[in-house]
Structures are given as structure tokens and as C-alpha cells.
Motif scaffolding. Structure first.
Motif, PDB file in Angstrom:
ATOM      1  N   ASP A 110      44.005  46.870  67.185  1.00  0.00           N
ATOM      2  CA  ASP A 110      45.183  46.835  66.311  1.00  0.00           C
ATOM      3  C   ASP A 110      45.255  48.172  65.582  1.00  0.00           C
ATOM      4  OD1 ASP A 110      47.171  46.336  64.429  1.00  0.00           O
ATOM      5  OD2 ASP A 110      45.995  44.875  63.285  1.00  0.00           O
ATOM      6  N   PHE A 111      46.346  48.900  65.782  1.00  0.00           N
ATOM      7  CA  PHE A 111      46.556  50.157  65.050  1.00  0.00           C
ATOM      8  C   PHE A 111      47.066  49.814  63.652  1.00  0.00           C
ATOM      9  CE2 PHE A 111      45.832  52.050  69.072  1.00  0.00           C
ATOM     10  CZ  PHE A 111      45.455  53.347  68.800  1.00  0.00           C
ATOM     11  N   SER A 112      46.195  49.202  62.893  1.00  0.00           N
ATOM     12  CA  SER A 112      46.527  48.572  61.616  1.00  0.00           C
ATOM     13  C   SER A 112      46.523  49.527  60.431  1.00  0.00           C
ATOM     14  CB  SER A 112      45.513  47.464  61.332  1.00  0.00           C
ATOM     15  OG  SER A 112      44.199  48.023  61.274  1.00  0.00           O
ATOM     16  N   GLY A 113      45.870  50.688  60.591  1.00  0.00           N
ATOM     17  CA  GLY A 113      45.660  51.565  59.448  1.00  0.00           C
ATOM     18  C   GLY A 113      44.425  51.179  58.653  1.00  0.00           C
ATOM     19  N   ARG A 114      43.718  50.138  59.122  1.00  0.00           N
ATOM     20  CA  ARG A 114      42.504  49.663  58.450  1.00  0.00           C
ATOM     21  C   ARG A 114      41.344  49.729  59.432  1.00  0.00           C
ATOM     22  NH1 ARG A 114      46.342  46.043  57.663  1.00  0.00           N
ATOM     23  NH2 ARG A 114      45.345  44.498  59.002  1.00  0.00           N
ATOM     24  N   PRO A 115      40.355  50.581  59.174  1.00  0.00           N
ATOM     25  CA  PRO A 115      39.231  50.672  60.103  1.00  0.00           C
ATOM     26  C   PRO A 115      38.324  49.454  60.048  1.00  0.00           C
ATOM     27  CG  PRO A 115      38.903  52.149  58.230  1.00  0.00           C
ATOM     28  CD  PRO A 115      40.270  51.565  58.082  1.00  0.00           C
ATOM     29  N   GLY A 116      38.029  48.906  61.200  1.00  0.00           N
ATOM     30  CA  GLY A 116      37.104  47.779  61.282  1.00  0.00           C
ATOM     31  C   GLY A 116      36.595  47.646  62.700  1.00  0.00           C
ATOM     32  N   LEU A 117      35.266  47.634  62.860  1.00  0.00           N
ATOM     33  CA  LEU A 117      34.656  47.490  64.184  1.00  0.00           C
ATOM     34  C   LEU A 117      33.834  46.212  64.231  1.00  0.00           C
ATOM     35  CD1 LEU A 117      33.891  48.547  67.004  1.00  0.00           C
ATOM     36  CD2 LEU A 117      31.998  49.787  65.913  1.00  0.00           C
ATOM     37  N   HIS A 118      34.097  45.403  65.247  1.00  0.00           N
ATOM     38  CA  HIS A 118      33.330  44.188  65.491  1.00  0.00           C
ATOM     39  C   HIS A 118      32.904  44.240  66.953  1.00  0.00           C
ATOM     40  CE1 HIS A 118      34.724  42.701  61.623  1.00  0.00           C
ATOM     41  NE2 HIS A 118      35.871  43.259  61.967  1.00  0.00           N
ATOM     42  N   MET A 119      31.659  44.662  67.177  1.00  0.00           N
ATOM     43  CA  MET A 119      31.165  44.903  68.531  1.00  0.00           C
ATOM     44  C   MET A 119      30.015  43.955  68.827  1.00  0.00           C
ATOM     45  SD  MET A 119      29.971  48.543  70.114  1.00  0.00           S
ATOM     46  CE  MET A 119      29.269  48.696  71.751  1.00  0.00           C
ATOM     47  N   HIS A 120      30.181  43.164  69.869  1.00  0.00           N
ATOM     48  CA  HIS A 120      29.177  42.187  70.253  1.00  0.00           C
ATOM     49  C   HIS A 120      28.828  42.395  71.727  1.00  0.00           C
ATOM     50  CE1 HIS A 120      29.832  40.194  66.431  1.00  0.00           C
ATOM     51  NE2 HIS A 120      31.126  40.350  66.655  1.00  0.00           N
ATOM     52  N   VAL A 121      27.811  43.214  71.947  1.00  0.00           N
ATOM     53  CA  VAL A 121      27.343  43.516  73.293  1.00  0.00           C
ATOM     54  C   VAL A 121      25.820  43.424  73.286  1.00  0.00           C
ATOM     55  CG1 VAL A 121      27.310  45.167  75.194  1.00  0.00           C
ATOM     56  CG2 VAL A 121      29.288  45.101  73.655  1.00  0.00           C
ATOM     57  N   ASP A 122      25.287  42.453  73.994  1.00  0.00           N
ATOM     58  CA  ASP A 122      23.837  42.315  74.111  1.00  0.00           C
ATOM     59  C   ASP A 122      23.390  43.043  75.377  1.00  0.00           C
ATOM     60  OD1 ASP A 122      23.534  40.723  71.805  1.00  0.00           O
ATOM     61  OD2 ASP A 122      24.131  38.934  72.925  1.00  0.00           O
ATOM     62  N   PHE A 123      23.108  44.332  75.210  1.00  0.00           N
ATOM     63  CA  PHE A 123      22.699  45.134  76.358  1.00  0.00           C
ATOM     64  C   PHE A 123      21.401  44.578  76.950  1.00  0.00           C
ATOM     65  CE2 PHE A 123      25.014  48.344  73.736  1.00  0.00           C
ATOM     66  CZ  PHE A 123      26.054  48.581  74.627  1.00  0.00           C
ATOM     67  N   THR A 124      21.343  44.550  78.265  1.00  0.00           N
ATOM     68  CA  THR A 124      20.152  44.029  78.929  1.00  0.00           C
ATOM     69  C   THR A 124      19.068  45.095  79.088  1.00  0.00           C
ATOM     70  OG1 THR A 124      21.162  44.466  81.092  1.00  0.00           O
ATOM     71  CG2 THR A 124      21.443  42.249  80.156  1.00  0.00           C
ATOM     72  N   ARG A 125      19.420  46.339  78.866  1.00  0.00           N
ATOM     73  CA  ARG A 125      18.447  47.437  78.871  1.00  0.00           C
ATOM     74  C   ARG A 125      18.757  48.367  77.713  1.00  0.00           C
ATOM     75  NH1 ARG A 125      18.758  50.748  83.953  1.00  0.00           N
ATOM     76  NH2 ARG A 125      20.803  49.826  84.240  1.00  0.00           N
ATOM     77  N   ALA A 126      17.784  49.165  77.317  1.00  0.00           N
ATOM     78  CA  ALA A 126      17.957  50.083  76.190  1.00  0.00           C
ATOM     79  C   ALA A 126      18.591  51.403  76.598  1.00  0.00           C
ATOM     80  CB  ALA A 126      16.613  50.350  75.518  1.00  0.00           C
ATOM     81  N   SER A 127      18.559  51.725  77.888  1.00  0.00           N
ATOM     82  CA  SER A 127      19.113  53.004  78.327  1.00  0.00           C
ATOM     83  C   SER A 127      19.635  52.898  79.746  1.00  0.00           C
ATOM     84  CB  SER A 127      18.067  54.117  78.230  1.00  0.00           C
ATOM     85  OG  SER A 127      17.006  53.877  79.134  1.00  0.00           O
ATOM     86  N   VAL A 128      20.571  53.787  80.056  1.00  0.00           N
ATOM     87  CA  VAL A 128      21.104  53.921  81.413  1.00  0.00           C
ATOM     88  C   VAL A 128      21.021  55.395  81.768  1.00  0.00           C
ATOM     89  CG1 VAL A 128      23.123  53.708  82.899  1.00  0.00           C
ATOM     90  CG2 VAL A 128      22.669  51.955  81.185  1.00  0.00           C
ATOM     91  N   GLY A 129      20.236  55.709  82.776  1.00  0.00           N
ATOM     92  CA  GLY A 129      20.091  57.097  83.188  1.00  0.00           C
ATOM     93  C   GLY A 129      19.638  58.013  82.069  1.00  0.00           C
TER      94      GLY A 129
END
Length: 197
Positions: A110-129
Motif C-alpha cells: 500500500d503506497f499509504s505514506g506510512r512506512p510499515g514492514l510485516h515480513m514472515h519468512v521462515d528461511f530453511t537455510r541461513a545463506s544462499v551461495g
């Protein structure tokens, strides 16, 4: 229709970043960042968002990738904010679901003018390459803070970490494309009852 382009430079003791963007492009992209996996993901934004991106960054990669990834996110967010202008006539909201084999992600913006991040990613590894996947949170936080958007990122399922991340970035590109698209029924109108965003 006015051109929706921007060029932004950000220079610190840690990084020197330049971003050129065209919201009404064809998905052309050129990157000189020094972090190949990040460049691969940024290419997903360009291709799936039909946004032309040109990003150059000289960062302190001899320390690690952190400052480079975060500052590219910040500068890209600044470029979006500048290119989109007063937001009149845009759809404002965007969403996408993207699968890649066993992985599935959803991104809503939403280009709301209000910054807000809600990120839900359970990575299965700590690194890629060799790339620390935790840095993607820093990238998106930098983008959100400076584009002033509300962003929800959910990886709904996935086993392969590369697939998890790639579905997120493809969905992000497609959600951006929808949100910044000009709505012919909203020409000259602000997509908010407040009269501003």
C-alpha cells in the motif's frame, strides 16, 4: 502522461549508491553492485514489475554485504518515492501470489505514506551461495522506510531457500506493478478519502 522517472544518489562512508528508475518501463535492468544474488533478485523486481532499473553501488564488501544491501534498499525506496510523485491516479494497492515449485509467497503493498514492514519468512537455510538471507529484511526495511509504503510479505510454504526468496521478489515486483499502475478511472484523483497520501 508525465514521465515517472527518477535518479537518486546516496553517498556515505560505507556505500556510494546510484539508482535510476522508470516506473513505466519494460523491465530492462542493469546492475553493478558486487552482490550477485541480490542482483538476481533485483532483476525479478524489474522483470515482473515492468520497471526499468539501473543500480550501481560501490560498498564496503570487504567487511560484509550488510551496508550494501541495506543502502540499495534505502536508495531504491527514495527513487520510488520521487518517481511516483503525488500519487494521484494510481491504484495505490497491489498484491500478488507467486509459486516456484514447492514454494509459494504472497506480497501486499500500500503506497499509504506510512512506512510499515510485516515480513514472515521462515528461511530453511541461513545463506544462499554465501549470501546471508537475514539481509533481505534489511533491504525491505530500508525500502519501506524511504518509499513510505506498508508492505506485508508472507512465504506461505517452501523448502528450498532460493525458491522462498525468489517467490518473494517476484511477488514484490508484481505487487509494485499493480500498485503504481495508473487507473484510468482515477485520473487526477487521489486514492484516499483524506485527500493526500
Amino acid at each position: 502522461m508525465a514521465e515517472r522517472k527518477a535518479s537518486v544518489e546516496r553517498n556515505t562512508l560505507e556505500t556510494q549508491v546510484k539508482v535510476e528508475i522508470n516506473l513505466d518501463g519494460t523491465g530492462q535492468a542493469h546492475f553493478d553492485i558486487g552482490v550477485p544474488f541480490l542482483e538476481h533478485m533485483l532483476d525479478q523486481i524489474a522483470r515482473h514489475g515492468l520497471i526499468d532499473l539501473n543500480i550501481h553501488c560501490k560498498g564496503d564488501l570487504h567487511i560484509d554485504d550488510h551496508h550494501t544491501v541495506e543502502d540499495v534498499g534505502i536508495t531504491l525506496g527514495q527513487a520510488f518515492a520521487r518517481a511516483i510523485g503525488d500519487k494521484k491516479g494510481i491504484r495505490r494497492y497491489g498484491h500478488a501470489y507467486v509459486p516456484l515449485d514447492e514454494a509459494l509467497s504472497r506480497v501486499v503493498i500500500d503506497f499509504s505514506g506510512r512506512p510499515g514492514l510485516h515480513m514472515h519468512v521462515d528461511f530453511t537455510r541461513a545463506s544462499v551461495g554465501g549470501f546471508d538471507v537475514d539481509l533481505f529484511m534489511e533491504f525491505f526495511q530500508g525500502f519501506v522506510n524511504h518509499a513510505q509504503v506498508t508492505l506485508h510479505i508472507d512465504n506461505l510454504r517452501g523448502v528450498n531457500t532460493h525458491h522462498q526468496i525468489e517467490t518473494v521478489f517476484k511477488a514484490f515486483g508484481r505487487a509494485l506493478r499493480m500498485a503504481v499502475e495508473e487507473d484510468p478511472r482515477m485520473t487526477g484523483m487521489m486514492p484516499s478519502t483524506k485527500g493526500c497520501l
